[in-house]
Design a protein around this motif. Structure first.
Motif, PDB file in Angstrom:
ATOM      1  N   GLY A  56      -1.657  -9.565 -11.014  1.00  0.00           N
ATOM      2  CA  GLY A  56      -0.535  -9.366 -11.913  1.00  0.00           C
ATOM      3  C   GLY A  56      -0.244 -10.515 -12.854  1.00  0.00           C
ATOM      4  N   VAL A  57      -1.133 -11.493 -12.914  1.00  0.00           N
ATOM      5  CA  VAL A  57      -0.939 -12.612 -13.834  1.00  0.00           C
ATOM      6  C   VAL A  57      -1.398 -12.149 -15.218  1.00  0.00           C
ATOM      7  CG1 VAL A  57      -1.583 -14.984 -14.410  1.00  0.00           C
ATOM      8  CG2 VAL A  57      -1.259 -14.320 -12.018  1.00  0.00           C
ATOM      9  N   ASP A  58      -0.429 -11.882 -16.082  1.00  0.00           N
ATOM     10  CA  ASP A  58      -0.741 -11.398 -17.424  1.00  0.00           C
ATOM     11  C   ASP A  58      -0.735 -12.510 -18.456  1.00  0.00           C
ATOM     12  OD1 ASP A  58      -0.941  -8.715 -16.597  1.00  0.00           O
ATOM     13  OD2 ASP A  58       1.237  -8.487 -16.711  1.00  0.00           O
ATOM     14  N   ASP A  59      -0.061 -13.594 -18.161  1.00  0.00           N
ATOM     15  CA  ASP A  59       0.109 -14.669 -19.132  1.00  0.00           C
ATOM     16  C   ASP A  59      -0.550 -15.940 -18.603  1.00  0.00           C
ATOM     17  OD1 ASP A  59       0.926 -15.921 -21.438  1.00  0.00           O
ATOM     18  OD2 ASP A  59       2.914 -16.404 -20.654  1.00  0.00           O
ATOM     19  N   LEU A  60      -1.863 -15.888 -18.431  1.00  0.00           N
ATOM     20  CA  LEU A  60      -2.622 -17.035 -17.940  1.00  0.00           C
ATOM     21  C   LEU A  60      -2.798 -18.030 -19.083  1.00  0.00           C
ATOM     22  CD1 LEU A  60      -4.407 -18.435 -15.801  1.00  0.00           C
ATOM     23  CD2 LEU A  60      -6.305 -17.021 -16.630  1.00  0.00           C
ATOM     24  N   GLN A  61      -2.349 -19.241 -18.856  1.00  0.00           N
ATOM     25  CA  GLN A  61      -2.538 -20.287 -19.864  1.00  0.00           C
ATOM     26  C   GLN A  61      -3.921 -20.878 -19.650  1.00  0.00           C
ATOM     27  OE1 GLN A  61       0.164 -23.607 -19.708  1.00  0.00           O
ATOM     28  NE2 GLN A  61      -0.737 -24.548 -21.496  1.00  0.00           N
ATOM     29  N   LYS A  62      -4.854 -20.568 -20.556  1.00  0.00           N
ATOM     30  CA  LYS A  62      -6.230 -21.050 -20.442  1.00  0.00           C
ATOM     31  C   LYS A  62      -6.419 -22.252 -21.364  1.00  0.00           C
ATOM     32  CE  LYS A  62      -8.084 -17.008 -21.323  1.00  0.00           C
ATOM     33  NZ  LYS A  62      -9.102 -15.974 -21.518  1.00  0.00           N
ATOM     34  N   ILE A  63      -6.969 -23.309 -20.796  1.00  0.00           N
ATOM     35  CA  ILE A  63      -7.256 -24.523 -21.552  1.00  0.00           C
ATOM     36  C   ILE A  63      -8.765 -24.695 -21.566  1.00  0.00           C
ATOM     37  CG2 ILE A  63      -6.933 -27.021 -21.675  1.00  0.00           C
ATOM     38  CD1 ILE A  63      -4.282 -26.572 -20.112  1.00  0.00           C
ATOM     39  N   ALA A  64      -9.365 -24.513 -22.731  1.00  0.00           N
ATOM     40  CA  ALA A  64     -10.823 -24.563 -22.880  1.00  0.00           C
ATOM     41  C   ALA A  64     -11.276 -26.002 -23.090  1.00  0.00           C
ATOM     42  CB  ALA A  64     -11.266 -23.676 -24.035  1.00  0.00           C
ATOM     43  N   VAL A  65     -11.793 -26.615 -22.038  1.00  0.00           N
ATOM     44  CA  VAL A  65     -12.197 -28.017 -22.109  1.00  0.00           C
ATOM     45  C   VAL A  65     -13.488 -28.206 -22.894  1.00  0.00           C
ATOM     46  CG1 VAL A  65     -10.995 -28.604 -19.979  1.00  0.00           C
ATOM     47  CG2 VAL A  65     -13.412 -27.984 -19.883  1.00  0.00           C
ATOM     48  N   ASP A  66     -14.200 -27.128 -23.187  1.00  0.00           N
ATOM     49  CA  ASP A  66     -15.424 -27.252 -23.977  1.00  0.00           C
ATOM     50  C   ASP A  66     -15.140 -27.235 -25.481  1.00  0.00           C
ATOM     51  OD1 ASP A  66     -14.653 -24.575 -23.772  1.00  0.00           O
ATOM     52  OD2 ASP A  66     -16.700 -23.809 -23.698  1.00  0.00           O
ATOM     53  N   ARG A  67     -13.919 -26.980 -25.857  1.00  0.00           N
ATOM     54  CA  ARG A  67     -13.555 -26.955 -27.282  1.00  0.00           C
ATOM     55  C   ARG A  67     -13.101 -28.313 -27.793  1.00  0.00           C
ATOM     56  NH1 ARG A  67     -10.558 -21.273 -28.492  1.00  0.00           N
ATOM     57  NH2 ARG A  67     -12.379 -19.981 -28.082  1.00  0.00           N
ATOM     58  N   GLU A  68     -12.436 -29.076 -26.934  1.00  0.00           N
ATOM     59  CA  GLU A  68     -11.940 -30.393 -27.337  1.00  0.00           C
ATOM     60  C   GLU A  68     -12.228 -31.400 -26.226  1.00  0.00           C
ATOM     61  OE1 GLU A  68      -7.989 -30.759 -28.996  1.00  0.00           O
ATOM     62  OE2 GLU A  68      -7.964 -28.584 -29.315  1.00  0.00           O
ATOM     63  N   PRO A  69     -13.000 -32.444 -26.528  1.00  0.00           N
ATOM     64  CA  PRO A  69     -13.373 -33.426 -25.503  1.00  0.00           C
ATOM     65  C   PRO A  69     -12.177 -34.057 -24.789  1.00  0.00           C
ATOM     66  CG  PRO A  69     -14.607 -33.805 -27.523  1.00  0.00           C
ATOM     67  CD  PRO A  69     -13.588 -32.744 -27.827  1.00  0.00           C
ATOM     68  N   GLY A  70     -11.082 -34.274 -25.478  1.00  0.00           N
ATOM     69  CA  GLY A  70      -9.913 -34.890 -24.855  1.00  0.00           C
ATOM     70  C   GLY A  70      -9.322 -34.049 -23.742  1.00  0.00           C
TER      71      GLY A  70
ATOM     72  N   ARG B 148      -5.809 -35.267 -14.270  1.00  0.00           N
ATOM     73  CA  ARG B 148      -4.837 -34.480 -13.491  1.00  0.00           C
ATOM     74  C   ARG B 148      -5.371 -34.087 -12.128  1.00  0.00           C
ATOM     75  NH1 ARG B 148      -1.929 -29.455 -16.168  1.00  0.00           N
ATOM     76  NH2 ARG B 148      -0.601 -29.729 -14.346  1.00  0.00           N
ATOM     77  N   THR B 149      -6.686 -33.828 -12.047  1.00  0.00           N
ATOM     78  CA  THR B 149      -7.227 -33.245 -10.826  1.00  0.00           C
ATOM     79  C   THR B 149      -8.167 -34.161 -10.045  1.00  0.00           C
ATOM     80  OG1 THR B 149      -9.182 -32.318 -11.929  1.00  0.00           O
ATOM     81  CG2 THR B 149      -7.170 -30.961 -11.903  1.00  0.00           C
ATOM     82  N   GLY B 150      -8.751 -35.131 -10.726  1.00  0.00           N
ATOM     83  CA  GLY B 150      -9.765 -35.962 -10.082  1.00  0.00           C
ATOM     84  C   GLY B 150     -11.100 -35.249  -9.961  1.00  0.00           C
ATOM     85  N   ARG B 151     -11.227 -34.107 -10.611  1.00  0.00           N
ATOM     86  CA  ARG B 151     -12.447 -33.300 -10.539  1.00  0.00           C
ATOM     87  C   ARG B 151     -13.028 -33.068 -11.925  1.00  0.00           C
ATOM     88  NH1 ARG B 151     -10.934 -28.451  -6.340  1.00  0.00           N
ATOM     89  NH2 ARG B 151     -10.366 -29.755  -4.577  1.00  0.00           N
ATOM     90  N   ARG B 152     -14.358 -32.878 -11.971  1.00  0.00           N
ATOM     91  CA  ARG B 152     -15.048 -32.641 -13.224  1.00  0.00           C
ATOM     92  C   ARG B 152     -15.478 -31.183 -13.377  1.00  0.00           C
ATOM     93  NH1 ARG B 152     -16.103 -36.472 -15.867  1.00  0.00           N
ATOM     94  NH2 ARG B 152     -17.458 -38.185 -16.096  1.00  0.00           N
ATOM     95  N   SER B 153     -15.432 -30.428 -12.320  1.00  0.00           N
ATOM     96  CA  SER B 153     -15.913 -29.045 -12.368  1.00  0.00           C
ATOM     97  C   SER B 153     -14.810 -28.086 -12.812  1.00  0.00           C
ATOM     98  CB  SER B 153     -16.439 -28.612 -10.991  1.00  0.00           C
ATOM     99  OG  SER B 153     -15.401 -28.681 -10.032  1.00  0.00           O
ATOM    100  N   VAL B 154     -15.234 -26.974 -13.387  1.00  0.00           N
ATOM    101  CA  VAL B 154     -14.296 -25.933 -13.796  1.00  0.00           C
ATOM    102  C   VAL B 154     -14.592 -24.666 -13.013  1.00  0.00           C
ATOM    103  CG1 VAL B 154     -13.850 -26.826 -16.094  1.00  0.00           C
ATOM    104  CG2 VAL B 154     -15.768 -25.286 -15.772  1.00  0.00           C
ATOM    105  N   PRO B 155     -13.599 -23.838 -12.806  1.00  0.00           N
ATOM    106  CA  PRO B 155     -12.226 -23.978 -13.264  1.00  0.00           C
ATOM    107  C   PRO B 155     -11.423 -24.913 -12.372  1.00  0.00           C
ATOM    108  CG  PRO B 155     -12.416 -21.976 -11.976  1.00  0.00           C
ATOM    109  CD  PRO B 155     -13.805 -22.574 -12.074  1.00  0.00           C
ATOM    110  N   GLN B 156     -10.323 -25.386 -12.923  1.00  0.00           N
ATOM    111  CA  GLN B 156      -9.293 -26.091 -12.172  1.00  0.00           C
ATOM    112  C   GLN B 156      -8.005 -25.345 -12.453  1.00  0.00           C
ATOM    113  OE1 GLN B 156      -9.765 -28.510  -9.863  1.00  0.00           O
ATOM    114  NE2 GLN B 156     -11.935 -28.148 -10.299  1.00  0.00           N
TER     115      GLN B 156
END
Length: 91
Positions: free
Chosen positions: A26-40, A48-56
């Protein structure tokens, strides 16, 4: 429903699976942050996570982890409650 944020990439199969699982819950409004679009954004995710793998994935303010951890919460019957809570306490 609690806000859900997912750091990911466009071609990541685990990101797609996580999104499908969240939508089925039922999550309709998932905020997706595409880390491959902007290096920052990748650096932000790592700090934030201490991890390099996606998804987080974050549910509210709780860092759930990746797809495996999300699916494990679902199998344990805890994902629905976390999605309905304020996200303050991880089960």
């Amino acid at each position: 429903m609690t806000e859900v944020t997912m750091y990911g990439t466009q071609r990541c199969p685990f990101c797609q699976r996580a999104e499908q699982l969240l939508k089925s819950k039922g999550v309709d409004d998932l905020q997706k942050i595409a880390v491959d679009r902007e290096p920052g954004l990748l650096e932000t995710m790592i700090s934030r996570t201490g991890r390099r793998s996606v998804p987080q994935i974050f549910i509210g303010g709780v860092h759930v982890g990746g797809y495996d951890e999300l699916a494990a919460l679902d199998r344990a019957g805890q994902l629905d409650a976390l999605l309905q809570s304020n996200g303050a306490n991880r089960p």
